[in-house]
Scaffold this active site. Structure first.
Site, PDB file in Angstrom:
ATOM      1  N   GLY A   1       0.815  -1.214   0.000  1.00  0.00           N
ATOM      2  CA  GLY A   1       0.000   0.000   0.000  1.00  0.00           C
ATOM      3  C   GLY A   1       0.846   1.261   0.000  1.00  0.00           C
ATOM      4  O   GLY A   1       2.075   1.212   0.062  1.00  0.00           O
TER       5      GLY A   1
ATOM      6  N   ASN B   1     -13.525  -4.540   9.020  1.00  0.00           N
ATOM      7  CA  ASN B   1     -12.177  -4.486   9.601  1.00  0.00           C
ATOM      8  C   ASN B   1     -12.120  -5.258  10.913  1.00  0.00           C
ATOM      9  O   ASN B   1     -11.078  -5.790  11.276  1.00  0.00           O
ATOM     10  CB  ASN B   1     -11.719  -3.041   9.742  1.00  0.00           C
ATOM     11  CG  ASN B   1     -11.259  -2.509   8.398  1.00  0.00           C
ATOM     12  OD1 ASN B   1     -10.374  -3.083   7.791  1.00  0.00           O
ATOM     13  ND2 ASN B   1     -11.893  -1.456   7.916  1.00  0.00           N
TER      14      ASN B   1
ATOM     15  N   ASP C   1      -1.724  13.005  14.041  1.00  0.00           N
ATOM     16  CA  ASP C   1      -2.537  14.121  14.546  1.00  0.00           C
ATOM     17  C   ASP C   1      -1.685  15.021  15.448  1.00  0.00           C
ATOM     18  O   ASP C   1      -1.762  16.250  15.382  1.00  0.00           O
ATOM     19  CB  ASP C   1      -3.738  13.573  15.317  1.00  0.00           C
ATOM     20  CG  ASP C   1      -4.494  12.541  14.493  1.00  0.00           C
ATOM     21  OD1 ASP C   1      -5.021  12.902  13.442  1.00  0.00           O
ATOM     22  OD2 ASP C   1      -4.513  11.352  14.880  1.00  0.00           O
TER      23      ASP C   1
ATOM     24  N   ARG D   1       0.623  17.019  13.309  1.00  0.00           N
ATOM     25  CA  ARG D   1      -0.143  18.069  12.622  1.00  0.00           C
ATOM     26  C   ARG D   1      -0.394  19.234  13.577  1.00  0.00           C
ATOM     27  O   ARG D   1      -0.284  20.410  13.192  1.00  0.00           O
ATOM     28  CB  ARG D   1      -1.486  17.504  12.143  1.00  0.00           C
ATOM     29  CG  ARG D   1      -1.348  16.567  10.949  1.00  0.00           C
ATOM     30  CD  ARG D   1      -2.626  15.782  10.712  1.00  0.00           C
ATOM     31  NE  ARG D   1      -2.566  15.056   9.446  1.00  0.00           N
ATOM     32  CZ  ARG D   1      -3.414  14.097   9.097  1.00  0.00           C
ATOM     33  NH1 ARG D   1      -4.407  13.743   9.898  1.00  0.00           N
ATOM     34  NH2 ARG D   1      -3.293  13.500   7.930  1.00  0.00           N
TER      35      ARG D   1
ATOM     36  N   HIS E   1      -8.677   8.581  16.768  1.00  0.00           N
ATOM     37  CA  HIS E   1      -8.123   9.099  15.513  1.00  0.00           C
ATOM     38  C   HIS E   1      -9.295   9.255  14.541  1.00  0.00           C
ATOM     39  O   HIS E   1      -9.572   8.378  13.720  1.00  0.00           O
ATOM     40  CB  HIS E   1      -7.067   8.153  14.939  1.00  0.00           C
ATOM     41  CG  HIS E   1      -6.717   8.526  13.513  1.00  0.00           C
ATOM     42  ND1 HIS E   1      -6.030   9.665  13.206  1.00  0.00           N
ATOM     43  CD2 HIS E   1      -7.004   7.934  12.337  1.00  0.00           C
ATOM     44  CE1 HIS E   1      -5.908   9.759  11.894  1.00  0.00           C
ATOM     45  NE2 HIS E   1      -6.499   8.726  11.340  1.00  0.00           N
TER      46      HIS E   1
HETATM   47  P1  NAX Z   1      -3.659   1.514   0.654  1.00  0.00           P
HETATM   48  O1  NAX Z   1      -5.034   1.137   0.212  1.00  0.00           O
HETATM   49  O2  NAX Z   1      -2.729   2.214  -0.268  1.00  0.00           O
HETATM   50  O3  NAX Z   1      -2.909   0.213   1.156  1.00  0.00           O
HETATM   51  C1  NAX Z   1      -3.486  -0.728   1.995  1.00  0.00           C
HETATM   52  C2  NAX Z   1      -2.890  -2.064   1.640  1.00  0.00           C
HETATM   53  O4  NAX Z   1      -3.351  -2.991   2.613  1.00  0.00           O
HETATM   54  C3  NAX Z   1      -3.319  -2.578   0.276  1.00  0.00           C
HETATM   55  O5  NAX Z   1      -2.170  -2.954  -0.462  1.00  0.00           O
HETATM   56  C4  NAX Z   1      -4.206  -3.788   0.599  1.00  0.00           C
HETATM   57  O6  NAX Z   1      -4.060  -4.830  -0.348  1.00  0.00           O
HETATM   58  C5  NAX Z   1      -3.661  -4.182   1.957  1.00  0.00           C
HETATM   59  N1  NAX Z   1      -4.619  -4.912   2.795  1.00  0.00           N
HETATM   60  C6  NAX Z   1      -5.942  -4.677   2.968  1.00  0.00           C
HETATM   61  N2  NAX Z   1      -6.459  -5.563   3.808  1.00  0.00           N
HETATM   62  C7  NAX Z   1      -5.453  -6.375   4.179  1.00  0.00           C
HETATM   63  C8  NAX Z   1      -5.369  -7.514   5.018  1.00  0.00           C
HETATM   64  N3  NAX Z   1      -6.438  -8.002   5.639  1.00  0.00           N
HETATM   65  N4  NAX Z   1      -4.167  -8.111   5.186  1.00  0.00           N
HETATM   66  C9  NAX Z   1      -3.085  -7.641   4.541  1.00  0.00           C
HETATM   67  N5  NAX Z   1      -3.096  -6.585   3.713  1.00  0.00           N
HETATM   68  C10 NAX Z   1      -4.269  -5.964   3.551  1.00  0.00           C
HETATM   69  O7  NAX Z   1      -3.888   2.324   1.989  1.00  0.00           O
HETATM   70  P2  NAX Z   1      -2.857   3.287   2.769  1.00  0.00           P
HETATM   71  O8  NAX Z   1      -2.970   4.645   2.233  1.00  0.00           O
HETATM   72  O9  NAX Z   1      -1.529   2.625   2.844  1.00  0.00           O
HETATM   73  O10 NAX Z   1      -3.568   3.329   4.222  1.00  0.00           O
HETATM   74  C11 NAX Z   1      -3.621   2.185   5.052  1.00  0.00           C
HETATM   75  C12 NAX Z   1      -4.541   2.450   6.218  1.00  0.00           C
HETATM   76  O11 NAX Z   1      -4.048   3.531   7.029  1.00  0.00           O
HETATM   77  C13 NAX Z   1      -5.977   2.847   5.832  1.00  0.00           C
HETATM   78  O12 NAX Z   1      -6.874   2.120   6.653  1.00  0.00           O
HETATM   79  C14 NAX Z   1      -6.023   4.311   6.179  1.00  0.00           C
HETATM   80  O13 NAX Z   1      -7.342   4.744   6.465  1.00  0.00           O
HETATM   81  C15 NAX Z   1      -5.142   4.351   7.399  1.00  0.00           C
HETATM   82  N6  NAX Z   1      -4.616   5.660   7.814  1.00  0.00           N
HETATM   83  C16 NAX Z   1      -4.451   5.880   9.140  1.00  0.00           C
HETATM   84  C17 NAX Z   1      -3.915   7.035   9.636  1.00  0.00           C
HETATM   85  C18 NAX Z   1      -3.735   7.256  11.103  1.00  0.00           C
HETATM   86  O14 NAX Z   1      -3.304   8.344  11.482  1.00  0.00           O
HETATM   87  N7  NAX Z   1      -4.039   6.316  11.993  1.00  0.00           N
HETATM   88  C19 NAX Z   1      -3.512   8.149   8.719  1.00  0.00           C
HETATM   89  C20 NAX Z   1      -3.283   7.697   7.322  1.00  0.00           C
HETATM   90  C21 NAX Z   1      -4.254   6.651   6.811  1.00  0.00           C
HETATM   91  O15 NAX Z   1      -5.424   7.284   6.391  1.00  0.00           O
END
Ligand code: NAX
Length: 325
Positions: free
Chosen positions: A14, A105, A159, A162, A187
């Site tokens: 990702g 999730n 956060d 930021r 968050h």
């Molecule tokens: P991406 O969609 O680019 O990448 C996620 C990757 O995880 C994909 O390659 C997908 O195939 C893989 N994946 C999904 N389910 C899976 C599973 N069960 N087992 C293994 N791999 C799995 O997302 P990305 O931008 O990298 O963000 C990842 C997560 O971080 C999202 O849920 C996003 O909402 C969250 N975030 C959290 C933040 C925080 O501050 N806590 C901020 C940034 C981000 O928004």
């Protein structure tokens, strides 16, 4: 030289991982004397893309990187890991309700929690980044009864960072001048970035900015920053999230000194937050353990905001309760 440690990262193909993995392999997270074995988990459909990422990591010839283990199997990924950064999650799709997202999730994090319970090192430190991060961490923690609940955390460091950068810009100071920043709660847009205790070059931040700016600018800007980035970039925060994840784990492992950072952790009842809820608190860390900063005075303004984000977390917890029964 130290023995290599195994570091698991889920969602390895990702966009967050694309900035995070390279920095971990370079030694920026666990130190320049700590060899690393990366364990990368992906969905079967993304394993080919993951191979491409691993080829690029190989091409960096990082001296500290001993091996890369790639899999779509939880046992392979979590066996003997000492750190687990749970980044991969199902994103919210069009028309999907918040509760649907929680439950989809919920299923992922129940399985990952169980696998950590069964295969990871007993001292594994877990950081959940994938959203809804606090509740995903809660689910993983509850699914891992043999591990210490304290080792399950979620990320509010982005956060926190930021908030630091907004306050530095407003006060014309450097982020390094700012101490005692706090982000409370979830968050999500209910989080409460709090500068009641914050100092800027030794002066109380609240004396440098007016209440109107705090209420109508600072708090909503930090709360809505993720959405603002999506609007501007067309994609969600990735490099800043990757860096925040690295800092969260680095500070947890290596210590903060007397600097405060925000981490979402299982509440021990401090500040009246119900025990076990994964809630962001100000913490300091030492010798691989975090402690909640105690004794802060909470005024009415803060209490109302801390209660609102607590309430949201309780609702999320209740929405997934049957998954954990
Ligand atoms: P991406 O969609 O680019 O990448 C996620 C990757 O995880 C994909 O390659 C997908 O195939 C893989 N994946 C999904 N389910 C899976 C599973 N069960 N087992 C293994 N791999 C799995 O997302 P990305 O931008 O990298 O963000 C990842 C997560 O971080 C999202 O849920 C996003 O909402 C969250 N975030 C959290 C933040 C925080 O501050 N806590 C901020 C940034 C981000 O928004």
């Amino acid at each position: 030289m130290k023995q290599p440690v195994r570091v698991a990262i889920t969602g390895g193909a990702g966009q967050i991982s694309y900035s995070l993995l390279f920095r971990i392999a370079s030694g920026e997270m666990l130190g320049a004397d700590q060899p690393i074995i990366l364990h990368l988990l992906e969905m079967p459909v993304a394993l080919e893309a993951l191979k491409g990422v691993a080829m690029e990591i190989d091409d960096c010839a990082y001296p500290l990187l001993h091996d890369i283990v790639m899999s779509d199997d939880l046992k392979v990924t979590f066996t003997d890991v000492e750190y687990a950064l749970l980044v991969g999650a199902t994103p919210r799709g069009p028309g999907m309700e918040r509760n649907d997202l929680l439950r989809i999730n919920g299923d992922i994090f129940t399985k990952q929690g169980k696998a950590l319970n069964d295969y990871a090192k007993r001292n594994v430190k877990v950081l959940v980044v994938g959203n809804p991060a606090n509740t995903n961490a809660y689910i993983a923690m509850k699914s891992a009864p043999d591990l210490d609940a304290k080792n399950f955390t979620a990320m509010t460091r982005l956060d926190h960072n930021r908030a630091l950068s907004q306050l530095a810009a407003k006060t014309g100071s450097r982020v390094t001048d700012i101490k005692k920043m706090v982000v409370w709660g979830n968050h999500s847009a209910t989080q409460y970035p709090d500068i009641s205790h914050t100092t800027v070059a030794g002066k109380a931040a609240k004396e440098l900015v007016d209440q109107e700016w705090i209420v109508n600018d600072f708090i909503p800007t930090v709360q809505q920053r993720g959405a603002a980035i999506i609007k501007a970039r067309g994609k969600s925060s990735a490099a800043s999230a990757g860096y925040a994840a690295l800092e969260h784990v680095r500070d947890w492992a290596m210590g903060t000194g007397d600097n405060w950072v925000s981490m979402a952790i299982p509440s021990d009842g401090s500040y009246g937050i119900p025990e076990g809820l994964i809630y962001s608190f100000p913490v300091t860390t030492k010798d691989g353990e975090y402690s909640i900063v105690q004794g802060l005075e909470i005024d009415e303004f803060s209490r109302a905001r801390m209660d609102a984000t607590q309430k949201e977390l309780e609702q999320e917890r209740d929405a997934v309760a049957d998954l954990l029964a």
